[in-house]
Design an enzyme around this catalytic site. Structure first.
Site, PDB file in Angstrom:
ATOM      1  N   GLU A 177      93.165-124.481  -8.499  1.00 28.60           N
ATOM      2  CA  GLU A 177      92.068-124.049  -9.366  1.00 28.60           C
ATOM      3  C   GLU A 177      92.317-124.433 -10.825  1.00 28.60           C
ATOM      4  O   GLU A 177      93.425-124.842 -11.189  1.00 28.60           O
ATOM      5  CB  GLU A 177      91.872-122.541  -9.252  1.00 28.60           C
ATOM      6  CG  GLU A 177      93.117-121.754  -9.622  1.00 28.60           C
ATOM      7  CD  GLU A 177      92.814-120.427 -10.262  1.00 28.60           C
ATOM      8  OE1 GLU A 177      92.128-120.447 -11.303  1.00 28.60           O
ATOM      9  OE2 GLU A 177      93.280-119.390  -9.760  1.00 28.60           O
ATOM     10  N   SER A 234      84.189-109.109  -7.072  1.00 22.65           N
ATOM     11  CA  SER A 234      84.305-110.546  -7.267  1.00 22.65           C
ATOM     12  C   SER A 234      83.585-111.340  -6.175  1.00 22.65           C
ATOM     13  O   SER A 234      83.607-110.972  -4.995  1.00 22.65           O
ATOM     14  CB  SER A 234      85.781-110.946  -7.286  1.00 22.65           C
ATOM     15  OG  SER A 234      85.924-112.351  -7.282  1.00 22.65           O
ATOM     16  N   ASP A 258      84.700-113.935  -5.086  1.00 24.53           N
ATOM     17  CA  ASP A 258      85.748-114.491  -4.230  1.00 24.53           C
ATOM     18  C   ASP A 258      85.644-113.945  -2.810  1.00 24.53           C
ATOM     19  O   ASP A 258      85.858-114.666  -1.829  1.00 24.53           O
ATOM     20  CB  ASP A 258      87.136-114.155  -4.774  1.00 24.53           C
ATOM     21  CG  ASP A 258      87.443-114.828  -6.093  1.00 24.53           C
ATOM     22  OD1 ASP A 258      86.612-115.614  -6.586  1.00 24.53           O
ATOM     23  OD2 ASP A 258      88.529-114.559  -6.648  1.00 24.53           O
ATOM     24  N   LYS A 277      94.812-109.480  -7.411  1.00 22.49           N
ATOM     25  CA  LYS A 277      95.400-109.152  -8.714  1.00 22.49           C
ATOM     26  C   LYS A 277      95.623-107.640  -8.819  1.00 22.49           C
ATOM     27  O   LYS A 277      94.771-106.843  -8.422  1.00 22.49           O
ATOM     28  CB  LYS A 277      94.509-109.656  -9.833  1.00 22.49           C
ATOM     29  CG  LYS A 277      94.406-111.180  -9.877  1.00 22.49           C
ATOM     30  CD  LYS A 277      93.558-111.651 -11.032  1.00 22.49           C
ATOM     31  CE  LYS A 277      93.546-113.165 -11.128  1.00 22.49           C
ATOM     32  NZ  LYS A 277      92.753-113.804 -10.053  1.00 22.49           N
TER      33      LYS A 277
END
Length: 323
Positions: A39, A155, A157, A174
């Site tokens: 990324e 998110s 994601d 995280k």
């Protein structure tokens, strides 16, 4: 001669006129070789210069050392670039291109408006799939933010994992996130989570979040077989491979949780939210830990890049065996 899967990848790439794949990456994909996506938000928004440039170089070097080809992904002047050139990585790291932070909702606008952006986990997965890349290494994924019951801050994601057939090596979610809720969403979306040499889901800076995993695999070849089997079964989504931060660089879970709580309180007082929240919290935690969290972050990103490359090499071998 390209394998059947590589041929399909070539055909798929022709459909995306904004896609730009560098020659080295394209050559590897065309023969079914091992490629690892990386990324770029870690370069544009995750760390300050020159640390961001150093870690970008280190990750690419770790992938090469394990026998695969690195493909750093970013949006540059409206193009979806797979395999960002070293000089362009340096420009992104120095901030000269004023890069945005692109999540899934931003991709079309960035392309249409000739924008430049670092790609989040979700967008990196999306572009990797377009290119035909099946392995991606990152630090930690996004997930459900603390307080999401009020803010609905979740998110993109997690949605990407549900519908994007790319396997992601990370060190868990995280630590600033609500890890139990993140795992619940992954389960709801049918995303397999595999612990690499661990029975417990890691918590980014810390090796153990306290949550037990259903699957543990201790070698890259076994993980590659799961990825290959999921593809052959026609299961659409991605796979999450959880690789704990190296023990020598791990932080104590209780201590880091205390500092994260302080950082979250600081963000709330400052009214920081949305896209700005995660970079702020990560930076504040670095300050509160005297730089120890940054050291852990750098170590885990390098470790994940190396493991992803090992898996990519094993996966390429399965492709050649089945060709």
């Amino acid at each position: 001669m390209a394998t059947l899967s590589a041929t399909k990848a070539i055909q798929r790439r022709k459909m995306h006129e904004a896609l730009r794949i560098n020659e080295e990456v394209a050559d590897a994909l065309n023969i079914g070789g091992a490629v690892v996506a990386l990324e770029s938000t870690i370069i544009t928004h995750g760390m300050a210069f020159p640390v961001n440039l150093e870690i970008a170089k280190d990750c690419e070097a770790a992938v090469r050392s394990a026998g695969a080809i690195p493909a750093t992904i970013a949006i540059i002047e409206g193009k979806l670039v797979v395999g960002v050139a070293p000089d362009a990585i340096e420009r992104l790291a120095r901030g000269g291109q004023k890069a945005a932070k692109a999540s899934r909702r931003d991709v079309a606008a960035q392309v249409a408006l000739d924008g430049t952006a670092g790609t989040t986990v979700a967008v990196t997965m999306q572009i990797a799939e377009m290119a035909g890349i099946r392995l991606f290494a990152t630090g930690g994924i996004g997930g459900v933010h603390r307080g999401a019951a009020e803010t609905f801050d979740i998110s993109a994601d997690l949605s990407a994992f549900a519908d994007t057939p790319v396997a992601v090596v990370c060190s868990g979610a995280k630590s600033i996130l609500d890890i139990p809720k993140t795992l619940e969403v992954l389960e709801t979306k049918g995303v397999p989570v595999i612990g690499y040499r661990t029975d417990r889901f890691p918590a980014f800076y810390a090796r153990d979040s306290g949550h037990t995993l259903d699957y543990r695999l201790d070698d890259a070849g076994a993980i590659a077989r799961v990825i290959d089997t999921q593809r052959r079964l026609g299961i659409r989504g991605g796979i999450l491979i959880a690789n704990p931060v190296p023990e020598a660089d791990a932080l104590d879970g209780t201590a880091i949780e205390r500092e994260i709580g302080r950082a979250i309180a600081d963000a709330a007082r400052a009214g920081i939210r949305g896209k700005a929240l995660t970079p702020y919290l990560l930076g504040r935690v670095v300050e509160l830990t005297g730089g120890r969290s940054l050291k852990a972050n750098l170590a885990l990103v390098r470790s994940n890049a190396a493991l992803a490359a090992e898996i990519a090499v094993a996966l390429a071998g399965l492709g050649r065996a089945g060709a």
